[in-house]
Design a protein around this motif. Structure first.
Motif, PDB file in Angstrom:
ATOM      1  N   PHE A   1      -2.924   1.963   3.475  1.00 19.00           N
ATOM      2  CA  PHE A   1      -2.997   0.672   4.177  1.00 19.00           C
ATOM      3  C   PHE A   1      -1.927   0.454   5.250  1.00 19.00           C
ATOM      4  O   PHE A   1      -1.818  -0.645   5.794  1.00 19.00           O
TER       5      PHE A   1
ATOM      6  N   ASN B   1      -9.674  -3.996  10.033  1.00 19.85           N
ATOM      7  CA  ASN B   1      -9.555  -3.518   8.652  1.00 19.85           C
ATOM      8  C   ASN B   1      -9.941  -2.036   8.638  1.00 19.85           C
ATOM      9  O   ASN B   1     -11.067  -1.657   8.300  1.00 19.85           O
TER      10      ASN B   1
ATOM     11  N   GLY C   1     -13.322   3.686   4.451  1.00 21.41           N
ATOM     12  CA  GLY C   1     -13.997   3.626   3.155  1.00 21.41           C
ATOM     13  C   GLY C   1     -15.509   3.604   3.307  1.00 21.41           C
ATOM     14  O   GLY C   1     -16.227   4.239   2.529  1.00 21.41           O
TER      15      GLY C   1
ATOM     16  N   THR D   1      -8.872   0.600   6.865  1.00 19.66           N
ATOM     17  CA  THR D   1      -9.141   1.278   5.582  1.00 19.66           C
ATOM     18  C   THR D   1     -10.567   0.977   5.117  1.00 19.66           C
ATOM     19  O   THR D   1     -11.224   1.816   4.511  1.00 19.66           O
ATOM     20  N   ARG D   2     -11.050  -0.218   5.426  1.00 17.78           N
ATOM     21  CA  ARG D   2     -12.440  -0.546   5.068  1.00 17.78           C
ATOM     22  C   ARG D   2     -13.403   0.333   5.874  1.00 17.78           C
ATOM     23  O   ARG D   2     -14.355   0.879   5.330  1.00 17.78           O
TER      24      ARG D   2
ATOM     25  N   GLY E   1       0.820  -1.215   0.000  1.00 13.29           N
ATOM     26  CA  GLY E   1       0.000   0.000   0.000  1.00 13.29           C
ATOM     27  C   GLY E   1       0.847   1.256   0.000  1.00 13.29           C
ATOM     28  O   GLY E   1       0.589   2.203  -0.753  1.00 13.29           O
TER      29      GLY E   1
ATOM     30  N   THR F   1      -5.756   5.815   1.278  1.00 10.97           N
ATOM     31  CA  THR F   1      -5.777   4.341   1.147  1.00 10.97           C
ATOM     32  C   THR F   1      -4.371   3.744   0.999  1.00 10.97           C
ATOM     33  O   THR F   1      -4.099   2.991   0.080  1.00 10.97           O
TER      34      THR F   1
ATOM     35  N   ILE G   1     -11.234   0.566  -4.544  1.00 14.73           N
ATOM     36  CA  ILE G   1     -11.194   0.452  -3.073  1.00 14.73           C
ATOM     37  C   ILE G   1     -12.076   1.510  -2.410  1.00 14.73           C
ATOM     38  O   ILE G   1     -12.756   1.243  -1.434  1.00 14.73           O
ATOM     39  N   ASP G   2     -12.071   2.732  -2.982  1.00 12.32           N
ATOM     40  CA  ASP G   2     -12.870   3.807  -2.389  1.00 12.32           C
ATOM     41  C   ASP G   2     -14.370   3.558  -2.533  1.00 12.32           C
ATOM     42  O   ASP G   2     -15.135   3.825  -1.607  1.00 12.32           O
TER      43      ASP G   2
ATOM     44  N   HIS H   1      -6.689  -5.816  -1.277  1.00 12.65           N
ATOM     45  CA  HIS H   1      -5.932  -4.708  -1.864  1.00 12.65           C
ATOM     46  C   HIS H   1      -4.562  -5.149  -2.373  1.00 12.65           C
ATOM     47  O   HIS H   1      -4.071  -4.653  -3.387  1.00 12.65           O
TER      48      HIS H   1
ATOM     49  N   THR I   1     -11.136  -3.933   0.175  1.00 12.54           N
ATOM     50  CA  THR I   1      -9.889  -3.617   0.888  1.00 12.54           C
ATOM     51  C   THR I   1      -9.189  -4.898   1.327  1.00 12.54           C
ATOM     52  O   THR I   1      -7.974  -4.945   1.433  1.00 12.54           O
TER      53      THR I   1
ATOM     54  N   PRO J   1     -15.491  -0.565  -0.440  1.00 10.00           N
ATOM     55  CA  PRO J   1     -14.542  -0.817   0.661  1.00 10.00           C
ATOM     56  C   PRO J   1     -14.392  -2.305   1.008  1.00 10.00           C
ATOM     57  O   PRO J   1     -13.383  -2.688   1.593  1.00 10.00           O
TER      58      PRO J   1
END
Lengths: 114, 233
Positions: B205, B216, B222, B218-219, A8, B203, A79-80, A89, A86, A83
């Protein structure tokens, strides 16, 4: 010590570098096109610099930067907007890199052989 | 027992002009944690070494630090699982109080700002507020946070903008925004719908990789971004 991020962080660093690279190209391109205003002589003289082999490699680099930035942009959008992805990813990043290298091989060959 | 080599960042603001690294070697079991090695240094070699620790079992979240370049809890990392010399640094992006101890005042201010408590204006029921399993699963992941700050201080967006609310506070907000019993979602979303809110997340991570509770993050960020965009909480 530099923070040891994983896929990432690297994808983000490459995104920034390629973004700045493309922006730099656009700035140079605007300047060289602008030179037309001073007449064909100066414009042709400046454009001739681009025939140098270094610029040929630079063009491949420019294509690579645009391609990476576009592919990674798609990854970020996926990803945005979803979600739930993710979780994958890392896999999406490797798929992106695969597409990147698969595209770069023929493109580099075609660009450098001309 | 094996000899463990550590390279620890030291800094005493009263004496030193800038942080520096100092090497230490202590005897430990390979199955000991990095925290054990640090306590061995403090107990046998240099009593001035300053660090935070409390439960020492990955629950309180007080010994978050950078170990070999990555944020971790020193009490959760086995010596045999990290390469030597073990480089130990304080969490990045916070002011260093001394050695491995950082000033977390701002971090907790941001935590309080997202109102990390149940907001419900209705009269309290006689017993508990009931919730289905599905409703609970919606935010279960973000209930695991122990506020160790490993995520926030692994985030490049936070390093470049200390005013960014940060992943940890967003996780706390998520925990209540998606709780069916809570009614304060709107006020939390307003706070997060700002330049220094969720939109600062790129994002990257690093937060997910650093979280010792495997949230999680970032989820979660998001999901808040998506809800702000489409307004469907």
């Amino acid at each position: 010590m530099f923070y040891k991020g994983k896929e990432g962080q690297w994808s983000w660093i490459f995104h920034r570098i390629t973004g700045i690279g493309v922006l730099l190209f656009l700035a140079i391109h605007i300047i060289d096109t602008m030179l037309v205003g001073w007449g064909p002589e100066i414009y042709n003289k400046v454009i001739a610099i681009y025939r140098n082999p270094i610029f040929k490699i630079g063009e491949v680099g420019l294509f690579a930067a645009v391609l990476y930035h576009a592919l990674n942009g798609i990854r970020i959008m996926i990803i945005d907007f979803v979600p739930e992805f993710t979780k994958y990813h890392r896999q999406i990043f490797y798929l992106e890199m695969l597409l990147f290298f698969l595209s770069m091989i023929p493109v580099s060959f075609l660009m450098l052989s001309h | 027992m094996i000899q463990v080599h550590l390279k620890i960042q030291r800094y005493n603001p009263e004496k030193d002009s800038k942080p520096y690294f100092k090497d230490y070697a202590v005897e430990c079991e390979p199955t000991d944690r990095v925290l054990d090695a640090l306590l061995a240094v403090k107990g046998t070699l240099d009593g001035s070494l300053t660090l935070r620790k409390s439960c020492a079992h990955g629950v309180c979240g007080s010994d978050g630090m950078r170990i070999n370049g990555r944020n971790m809890l020193a009490c959760k990392v086995l010596i045999k699982n990290v390469s030597q010399p073990i480089v130990v640094e304080p969490l990045k992006g916070f002011k260093i109080v001394k050695d491995l101890v950082v000033d977390m005042k701002q971090f907790f201010e941001k935590y309080v700002a997202v109102k990390p408590y149940l907001i419900n204006q209705e009269t309290s029921p006689e017993k508990e507020r009931l919730q289905s399993q599905k409703q609970q699963e919606r935010f279960e992941d973000t209930t695991k946070c122990i506020l160790c700050a490993c995520c926030t201080t692994a985030c490049p967006s936070f390093w470049s903008d200390p005013n960014y609310v940060g992943p940890a506070s967003i996780v706390q907000a998520h925990r209540f925004i998606f709780d069916s019993r809570d009614q304060g979602g709107e006020e939390r979303l307003n706070l997060l719908n700002q330049r220094e809110g969720v939109w600062r997340c790129r994002t990257i991570f690093n937060c997910v990789e650093a979280c010792p509770r495997e949230i999680n993050i970032t989820r979660a960020i998001g999901e808040i971004k998506r809800d702000l965009l489409f307004k469907k909480i």
